[in-house]
Every structure is written in structure tokens, then in C-alpha cells.
Design an enzyme around this catalytic site. Structure first.
Site, PDB file in Angstrom:
ATOM      1  N   GLU A  15       0.852  -1.207  -0.093  1.00  0.00           N
ATOM      2  CA  GLU A  15      -0.008  -0.055   0.112  1.00  0.00           C
ATOM      3  C   GLU A  15       0.783   1.271   0.120  1.00  0.00           C
ATOM      4  O   GLU A  15       0.747   2.134   0.828  1.00  0.00           O
ATOM      5  CB  GLU A  15      -1.023   0.015   1.235  1.00  0.00           C
ATOM      6  CG  GLU A  15      -2.062  -0.985   1.127  1.00  0.00           C
ATOM      7  CD  GLU A  15      -3.129  -1.047   2.302  1.00  0.00           C
ATOM      8  OE1 GLU A  15      -4.279  -1.388   1.938  1.00  0.00           O
ATOM      9  OE2 GLU A  15      -2.561  -0.695   3.392  1.00  0.00           O
ATOM     10  N   GLU A  52      -6.038  -6.963  -1.860  1.00  0.00           N
ATOM     11  CA  GLU A  52      -6.429  -6.760  -0.167  1.00  0.00           C
ATOM     12  C   GLU A  52      -8.013  -6.402  -0.545  1.00  0.00           C
ATOM     13  O   GLU A  52      -8.326  -5.424  -1.273  1.00  0.00           O
ATOM     14  CB  GLU A  52      -5.781  -5.899   0.201  1.00  0.00           C
ATOM     15  CG  GLU A  52      -4.660  -6.423   1.302  1.00  0.00           C
ATOM     16  CD  GLU A  52      -4.169  -5.384   2.408  1.00  0.00           C
ATOM     17  OE1 GLU A  52      -2.954  -5.069   2.294  1.00  0.00           O
ATOM     18  OE2 GLU A  52      -4.997  -4.694   3.029  1.00  0.00           O
TER      19      GLU A  52
END
Length: 355
Positions: free
Chosen positions: A113, A244
Site C-alpha cells: 500500500e 487486499e
């Protein structure tokens, strides 16, 4: 539980069509969990089961995510040239160790991320304010330290990504078919995705797949995600993955302002419907370039003392794919490869609203 008996979780996932397992790796974790030795053993189990293995570099000793990207303690005092060199060497050594152990990664994320960069503050970049992302609680826009030099910071991030990619490539061969993922948290946010990957394209970063987080609490509607996947494929000619995602089975809405994104009930059946709709959205991406969905921490049941760290037993979180007795929830069976078996009734194990 596998039917009426305890079973191996990897085998349970595999027979239900969940065939790719994503393992984070930390540089020097305090208790060894998610370090190289721990990850290698778990990766060997995954490969022995005939599954696909995704390695997720955090380049940290602890969690790295949009709110924090802390350098490993051992790298904290390196100048930037040495830091970039360490990223390349570390990435190469980890992948080589896994390959030598018979657990070559099929996918490698070079950061977790990393919309705002990695190894803060050295390779941190200022993210434009999103019109899609829902900010609430701990999830807030992050401002890099001032004075901020955008060109310098992007140069640093590009150098880190190129070093990471070079490290992975140096430890693998074309025959290994290892594919590199760049992972950001912008599932439904095409403007920020474009801002980010335009920089990578202009700088010639070597990667294979656009990886996204998509939690509807934060990252927009499914229509937003569908548009982002379509635009990403058209602009960058890459495969895309949702690496995710998760959805609650109980409780109340986490963020009231995200209500328009959460069109599924907060129930086990709602979780299953969410996954069915999400998987269809990714599969329907143009040209067959939507190649996978990874569910966040699906294996939660009861945590032992060694995991919880405080002497208490903890039940699964509301996003797990198992209930508090270890039985798979309906979402486990979303791909339709197995039918959901009946479970013995246990009123004492029924979650009350808000638990």
C-alpha cells in the site's frame, strides 16, 4: 474445521478454489513472526500444497500501510544511496532464500500500500487529496515533512522501486515466471491511480501487475472499482489484481459516510454476496486482465497466547471467513467448488449484535 473434523486451513482454502496465498515479510520483527525464517517455512507449506505464493515486502520491521511506512531499524541511519542499495540486496537475498528452499514466489509485491511512497521520509511522496477515499478515524491524509520537494521525493521513490525490482529479477529467471506487483490503496480511485502509475510509466519502473486494495468502507463503490480497473488496463496494458479486500459479517457500519459504498448486509450472507460481486467485477475486466482477488486475513479463528501476546484467547474478527468455532462461513464457498456442509447448532457460540 473441515466438515466435522479439524483440517489444514491451506487444504480447506485450496479445495474451495482459494489457491493463491499472500505472505507479508518484515525485515527484523521483534518476535520473528513474519521474518524470513518464519515466512520460508510457511511458503514451503503453500508450495507443497500445489498453491500459488505471493510475497509481500513491507520494507519495515512492522506493519507498513498508507498511514505509516517506517524504515527498518537497521536501515534507519543509511544515506539514500546506501538505502537504495540495501533494498536491492535485501530483496534479492530474500527471494533467493525462498527459491533455494523450493518456495519461489509466483508474485512479489515491492511494497505494501505504497500510495504515499515507502521508507518514510526518504521515499515519501505527497498524495493529492482524493475525491473517492473515505477518511475517518486513524485513516487520514498524510503530509510529508516540510520543506517538501516533489521532484526529489519522486526521484527517491522511483529509485527504491527500481532497486526492489532489480533485486527480485536478479534472484529469478524467466523460467520462474515470477511477476512483480506494485500495490497501492486506491481500488475505486482512478484519478489517484493515474497520478501514481503515470509517474512509474514515465520513469520506466519494471513491474508486471497493478495491485489494489479495495475495502468499500474506504475505497469507493464497485462501479468506481470497475472503472478504475478498466482505465488501468487501457492506459498501462498490465494485468490488475485486488490484492487486499474484506467485508464484515456482523456489527455496525464502520464509517457512516461510507454508507453508499456498503450495499451488502453486515451478515455472513452479505459477506458472501460482496465477494461474489467483487470477483465477478474483477473477472469482467477488459481482455481477461483481471487475474485475481486476495482476501485479507481470512483464516482467523481463535488466537493463542503466542499470537495474542497478552494471555487472552481472542475470537475471529468480523471479517474472517470462519466463525468462532472454526467452521467456514458461506463466503468460503463463493466459488461453488464445494457445497456448504451443515454445522451442529451451538447457541452459546452465536454472536450477539455488536460483538
Amino acid at each position: 474445521m473441515d466438515g466435522d473434523k479439524p483440517g489444514d486451513p491451506i487444504a480447506i482454502f485450496m479445495k474451495n478454489g482459494w489457491t493463491c496465498f499472500r505472505l507479508r515479510i518484515w525485515v527484523d520483527p521483534r518476535n520473528g513472526i513474519n521474518g524470513l525464517e518464519y515466512t520460508t517455512k510457511l511458503a514451503q507449506r503453500i508450495k507443497a500444497a500445489g498453491a500459488t505464493f505471493m510475497l509481500d515486502f513491507h520494507y519495515s520491521d512492522w506493519w507498513a500501510d498508507p498511514q505509516k511506512q517506517n524504515k527498518p531499524a537497521a536501515w534507519a541511519n543509511l544515506d539514500f544511496d546506501a538505502l537504495a542499495s540495501e533494498v536491492q540486496n535485501y530483496s534479492s537475498n530474500v527471494v533467493k532464500t525462498l527459491k533455494d528452499a523450493g518456495a519461489t514466489p509466483d508474485f512479489v509485491q515491492i511494497g505494501n500500500e505504497i500510495t504515499g511512497g515507502t521508507l518514510w521520509p526518504d521515499a515519501q511522496v505527497k498524495v493529492p487529496l482524493s475525491t473517492i477515499k473515505v477518511f475517518s478515524g486513524d485513516v487520514q491524509p498524510i503530509k510529508p515533512p516540510e520543506p517538501y520537494d516533489d521532484a526529489k521525493q519522486w526521484n527517491h521513490l522511483i529509485r527504491v522501486l527500481k532497486a526492489a525490482s532489480a533485486g527480485v529479477r536478479s534472484a529469478t529467471t524467466p523460467g520462474d515466471h515470477t511477476r512483480i506487483i506494485v500495490h497501492i490503496d486506491c481500488g475505486g480511485d482512478w484519478p489517484i491511480t493515474k497520478w501514481y502509475f503515470d509517474h512509474l510509466t514515465e520513469s520506466g519502473v519494471d513491474y508486471d501487475i497493478v495491485g489494489q486494495s479495495y475495502y468499500p468502507d474506504y475505497h469507493g463503490t464497485l462501479d468506481n472499482l470497475r472503472d478504475n480497473l478498466r482505465q488501468s488496463i487501457g492506459h498501462y496494458h498490465k494485468d490488475v489484481m485486488v490484492v487486499e479486500t474484506a467485508y464484515d459479517t456482523r456489527g455496525r457500519m464502520r464509517i457512516d459516510r461510507a454508507a453508499k459504498n456498503l450495499v451488502w448486509t453486515l451478515t455472513p450472507e452479505g459477506q458472501k454476496q460482496f465477494l461474489e460481486d467483487l470477483i465477478r467485477t474483477v473477472k469482467d475486466a477488459p481482455g481477461g486482465h483481471g487475474i485475481g482477488v486476495n482476501y485479507w486475513a481470512p483464516e482467523g479463528t481463535y488466537s493463542t497466547n503466542a499470537v495474542a501476546g497478552d494471555g487472552r484467547r481472542r475470537g475471529p474478527g468480523p471479517r474472517s471467513l470462519f466463525d468462532n468455532r472454526g467452521y467456514p462461513l458461506p463466503a468460503m464457498y463463493v466459488l461453488g467448488l464445494q457445497s456448504m456442509p451443515a454445522r451442529p447448532a451451538d447457541e452459546s457460540a452465536t454472536a450477539k449484535p455488536g460483538e
